[in-house]
Design a protein around this motif. Structure first.
Motif, PDB file in Angstrom:
ATOM      1  N   VAL A 102       0.860  -1.183   0.000  1.00 15.86           N
ATOM      2  CA  VAL A 102       0.000   0.000   0.000  1.00 15.86           C
ATOM      3  C   VAL A 102       0.895   1.232   0.000  1.00 15.86           C
ATOM      4  O   VAL A 102       1.886   1.299   0.732  1.00 15.86           O
ATOM      5  CB  VAL A 102      -0.936   0.008   1.229  1.00 15.86           C
ATOM      6  CG1 VAL A 102      -1.691   1.323   1.331  1.00 15.86           C
ATOM      7  CG2 VAL A 102      -1.909  -1.165   1.160  1.00 15.86           C
ATOM      8  N   HIS A 103       0.541   2.188  -0.831  1.00 13.66           N
ATOM      9  CA  HIS A 103       1.220   3.481  -0.900  1.00 13.66           C
ATOM     10  C   HIS A 103       0.164   4.535  -0.568  1.00 13.66           C
ATOM     11  O   HIS A 103      -0.929   4.508  -1.123  1.00 13.66           O
ATOM     12  CB  HIS A 103       1.770   3.714  -2.309  1.00 13.66           C
ATOM     13  CG  HIS A 103       2.565   4.965  -2.457  1.00 13.66           C
ATOM     14  ND1 HIS A 103       3.879   4.959  -2.832  1.00 13.66           N
ATOM     15  CD2 HIS A 103       2.242   6.276  -2.276  1.00 13.66           C
ATOM     16  CE1 HIS A 103       4.331   6.210  -2.883  1.00 13.66           C
ATOM     17  NE2 HIS A 103       3.332   7.022  -2.553  1.00 13.66           N
ATOM     18  N   ALA A 104       0.487   5.435   0.353  1.00 13.84           N
ATOM     19  CA  ALA A 104      -0.458   6.488   0.733  1.00 13.84           C
ATOM     20  C   ALA A 104       0.199   7.852   0.563  1.00 13.84           C
ATOM     21  O   ALA A 104       1.344   8.058   0.973  1.00 13.84           O
ATOM     22  CB  ALA A 104      -0.905   6.294   2.172  1.00 13.84           C
ATOM     23  N   ARG A 105      -0.543   8.771  -0.041  1.00  9.17           N
ATOM     24  CA  ARG A 105      -0.067  10.139  -0.269  1.00  9.17           C
ATOM     25  C   ARG A 105      -0.981  11.092   0.490  1.00  9.17           C
ATOM     26  O   ARG A 105      -2.187  11.131   0.244  1.00  9.17           O
ATOM     27  CB  ARG A 105      -0.091  10.454  -1.763  1.00  9.17           C
ATOM     28  CG  ARG A 105       0.343  11.872  -2.113  1.00  9.17           C
ATOM     29  CD  ARG A 105       0.488  12.050  -3.605  1.00  9.17           C
ATOM     30  NE  ARG A 105       1.585  11.206  -4.074  1.00  9.17           N
ATOM     31  CZ  ARG A 105       1.554  10.496  -5.203  1.00  9.17           C
ATOM     32  NH1 ARG A 105       0.505  10.530  -5.986  1.00  9.17           N
ATOM     33  NH2 ARG A 105       2.591   9.752  -5.563  1.00  9.17           N
ATOM     34  N   TYR A 106      -0.412  11.870   1.417  1.00  6.05           N
ATOM     35  CA  TYR A 106      -1.198  12.795   2.228  1.00  6.05           C
ATOM     36  C   TYR A 106      -1.710  13.941   1.358  1.00  6.05           C
ATOM     37  O   TYR A 106      -0.959  14.577   0.642  1.00  6.05           O
ATOM     38  CB  TYR A 106      -0.361  13.348   3.387  1.00  6.05           C
ATOM     39  CG  TYR A 106      -1.148  14.272   4.273  1.00  6.05           C
ATOM     40  CD1 TYR A 106      -2.137  13.776   5.106  1.00  6.05           C
ATOM     41  CD2 TYR A 106      -0.927  15.646   4.248  1.00  6.05           C
ATOM     42  CE1 TYR A 106      -2.879  14.620   5.906  1.00  6.05           C
ATOM     43  CE2 TYR A 106      -1.663  16.487   5.043  1.00  6.05           C
ATOM     44  CZ  TYR A 106      -2.636  15.975   5.876  1.00  6.05           C
ATOM     45  OH  TYR A 106      -3.376  16.816   6.669  1.00  6.05           O
ATOM     46  N   ARG A 107      -3.018  14.182   1.420  1.00  3.26           N
ATOM     47  CA  ARG A 107      -3.652  15.228   0.633  1.00  3.26           C
ATOM     48  C   ARG A 107      -4.427  16.211   1.496  1.00  3.26           C
ATOM     49  O   ARG A 107      -5.214  17.006   0.995  1.00  3.26           O
ATOM     50  CB  ARG A 107      -4.601  14.604  -0.408  1.00  3.26           C
ATOM     51  CG  ARG A 107      -3.848  13.921  -1.514  1.00  3.26           C
ATOM     52  CD  ARG A 107      -3.152  15.005  -2.299  1.00  3.26           C
ATOM     53  NE  ARG A 107      -2.236  14.520  -3.288  1.00  3.26           N
ATOM     54  CZ  ARG A 107      -0.999  14.989  -3.427  1.00  3.26           C
ATOM     55  NH1 ARG A 107      -0.524  15.872  -2.610  1.00  3.26           N
ATOM     56  NH2 ARG A 107      -0.227  14.556  -4.383  1.00  3.26           N
ATOM     57  N   GLY A 108      -4.178  16.186   2.804  1.00  2.00           N
ATOM     58  CA  GLY A 108      -4.844  17.116   3.719  1.00  2.00           C
ATOM     59  C   GLY A 108      -4.208  18.494   3.682  1.00  2.00           C
ATOM     60  O   GLY A 108      -3.298  18.763   2.897  1.00  2.00           O
ATOM     61  N   ARG A 109      -4.641  19.349   4.577  1.00  2.00           N
ATOM     62  CA  ARG A 109      -4.188  20.737   4.581  1.00  2.00           C
ATOM     63  C   ARG A 109      -3.292  21.083   5.760  1.00  2.00           C
ATOM     64  O   ARG A 109      -3.062  22.247   6.035  1.00  2.00           O
ATOM     65  CB  ARG A 109      -5.399  21.651   4.567  1.00  2.00           C
ATOM     66  CG  ARG A 109      -6.210  21.464   3.298  1.00  2.00           C
ATOM     67  CD  ARG A 109      -7.454  22.294   3.303  1.00  2.00           C
ATOM     68  NE  ARG A 109      -8.237  21.930   2.149  1.00  2.00           N
ATOM     69  CZ  ARG A 109      -8.716  22.805   1.307  1.00  2.00           C
ATOM     70  NH1 ARG A 109      -8.538  24.077   1.490  1.00  2.00           N
ATOM     71  NH2 ARG A 109      -9.415  22.390   0.273  1.00  2.00           N
ATOM     72  N   GLU A 110      -2.803  20.071   6.456  1.00  2.00           N
ATOM     73  CA  GLU A 110      -1.918  20.284   7.595  1.00  2.00           C
ATOM     74  C   GLU A 110      -0.667  21.026   7.135  1.00  2.00           C
ATOM     75  O   GLU A 110      -0.065  20.692   6.110  1.00  2.00           O
ATOM     76  CB  GLU A 110      -1.537  18.933   8.206  1.00  2.00           C
ATOM     77  CG  GLU A 110      -0.609  18.998   9.376  1.00  2.00           C
ATOM     78  CD  GLU A 110      -1.254  19.603  10.611  1.00  2.00           C
ATOM     79  OE1 GLU A 110      -0.551  20.278  11.367  1.00  2.00           O
ATOM     80  OE2 GLU A 110      -2.468  19.397  10.811  1.00  2.00           O
ATOM     81  N   THR A 112       4.463  -1.192  -7.555  1.00  2.00           N
ATOM     82  CA  THR A 112       3.142  -1.298  -8.170  1.00  2.00           C
ATOM     83  C   THR A 112       2.146  -0.412  -7.424  1.00  2.00           C
ATOM     84  O   THR A 112       1.329   0.273  -8.039  1.00  2.00           O
ATOM     85  CB  THR A 112       2.664  -2.761  -8.168  1.00  2.00           C
ATOM     86  OG1 THR A 112       3.664  -3.564  -8.800  1.00  2.00           O
ATOM     87  CG2 THR A 112       1.354  -2.929  -8.904  1.00  2.00           C
ATOM     88  N   ALA A 113       2.224  -0.411  -6.090  1.00  2.00           N
ATOM     89  CA  ALA A 113       1.339   0.436  -5.280  1.00  2.00           C
ATOM     90  C   ALA A 113       1.594   1.910  -5.569  1.00  2.00           C
ATOM     91  O   ALA A 113       0.657   2.709  -5.650  1.00  2.00           O
ATOM     92  CB  ALA A 113       1.532   0.139  -3.795  1.00  2.00           C
ATOM     93  N   THR A 114       2.860   2.281  -5.748  1.00  2.00           N
ATOM     94  CA  THR A 114       3.203   3.671  -6.064  1.00  2.00           C
ATOM     95  C   THR A 114       2.601   4.077  -7.406  1.00  2.00           C
ATOM     96  O   THR A 114       2.063   5.172  -7.555  1.00  2.00           O
ATOM     97  CB  THR A 114       4.728   3.865  -6.071  1.00  2.00           C
ATOM     98  OG1 THR A 114       5.218   3.596  -4.757  1.00  2.00           O
ATOM     99  CG2 THR A 114       5.114   5.279  -6.474  1.00  2.00           C
ATOM    100  N   ASP A 115       2.663   3.188  -8.373  1.00  2.00           N
ATOM    101  CA  ASP A 115       2.072   3.473  -9.691  1.00  2.00           C
ATOM    102  C   ASP A 115       0.553   3.617  -9.597  1.00  2.00           C
ATOM    103  O   ASP A 115      -0.060   4.325 -10.396  1.00  2.00           O
ATOM    104  CB  ASP A 115       2.413   2.375 -10.693  1.00  2.00           C
ATOM    105  CG  ASP A 115       3.887   2.365 -11.075  1.00  2.00           C
ATOM    106  OD1 ASP A 115       4.578   3.377 -10.847  1.00  2.00           O
ATOM    107  OD2 ASP A 115       4.354   1.321 -11.586  1.00  2.00           O
ATOM    108  N   ALA A 116      -0.066   2.956  -8.617  1.00  2.00           N
ATOM    109  CA  ALA A 116      -1.532   2.958  -8.496  1.00  2.00           C
ATOM    110  C   ALA A 116      -2.081   4.169  -7.761  1.00  2.00           C
ATOM    111  O   ALA A 116      -3.241   4.524  -7.939  1.00  2.00           O
ATOM    112  CB  ALA A 116      -1.990   1.693  -7.766  1.00  2.00           C
TER     113      ALA A 116
END
Length: 185
Positions: free
Chosen positions: A4-12, A81-85
């Motif tokens: 799993v790859h997670a990218r933070y998209r919040g406003r912190e 693969t997770a990064t590409d997704a």
């Protein structure tokens, strides 16, 4: 392999610190490996199996500030693969499954998580409290007691929070990831 790859998209404003703390907290989930920091806003890790993967993605979705990528492959490290997704929008789960028929698995898994994210987005604070307690293993009576409410009020909160839909979605996601993982072997 699953990652799993997670990218933070919040406003912190202090993103790097929040992402680092989140990675540390998420790594304590059973079956989740140590997270690798990728830049300031991205984390990724290998995950033991479908149940652990679903639990991790549900934790990220419940926050509502992460774009998520799921990779299932037997050809090379699944983290790539997770990064590409991974997508760009919060509460979006991109999926890449490296199998003979990847589109079927990937689109079904992504659709399942889209529905779960919708349920999470509609929850009130009270609904989040109620589902959190039940998810931790408390029964309705114990959770009601902890919140200082009646069993009937607890039942109403769970119903309004879409608890049954969450459970059904979780089971469906686990089944689909299990099938995709078996097909990738």
């Amino acid at each position: 392999m699953i990652a799993v790859h997670a990218r933070y998209r919040g406003r912190e404003t202090r993103r790097a610190e929040l992402v680092r703390r989140s990675a540390e907290a998420l790594a304590t989930l059973p079956g989740v490996g140590t997270f690798e920091m990728v830049g300031v806003e991205d984390i990724r890790a290998h995950v033991m199996g479908p149940v652990e993967t679903c639990d991790l993605i549900m934790a990220l979705l419940s926050d509502g500030n992460w774009a998520i990528g799921l990779g299932v492959t037997q050809h090379g490290p699944a983290v790539f693969t997770a990064t590409d997704a991974v997508g760009t929008r919060p509460a979006q789960v991109g999926v890449i499954v490296d199998t003979p028929e990847p589109a079927t698995y990937a689109s079904d898994i992504a659709a399942t998580f889209l529905l779960i994210a919708h349920v999470f987005a509609k929850r009130t604070v009270e609904g989040r409290e109620a589902t959190s307690l039940v998810r931790r293993g408390l029964n309705q009576n114990e959770a009601a007691e902890e919140l200082g409410i009646s069993k009937q009020a607890m039942s109403q909160r769970l119903q309004a929070a879409g608890w049954q839909a969450e459970k059904a979605g979780w089971h469906l996601a686990v089944n689909l990831i299990t099938q995709a993982t078996a097909a990738a072997e």
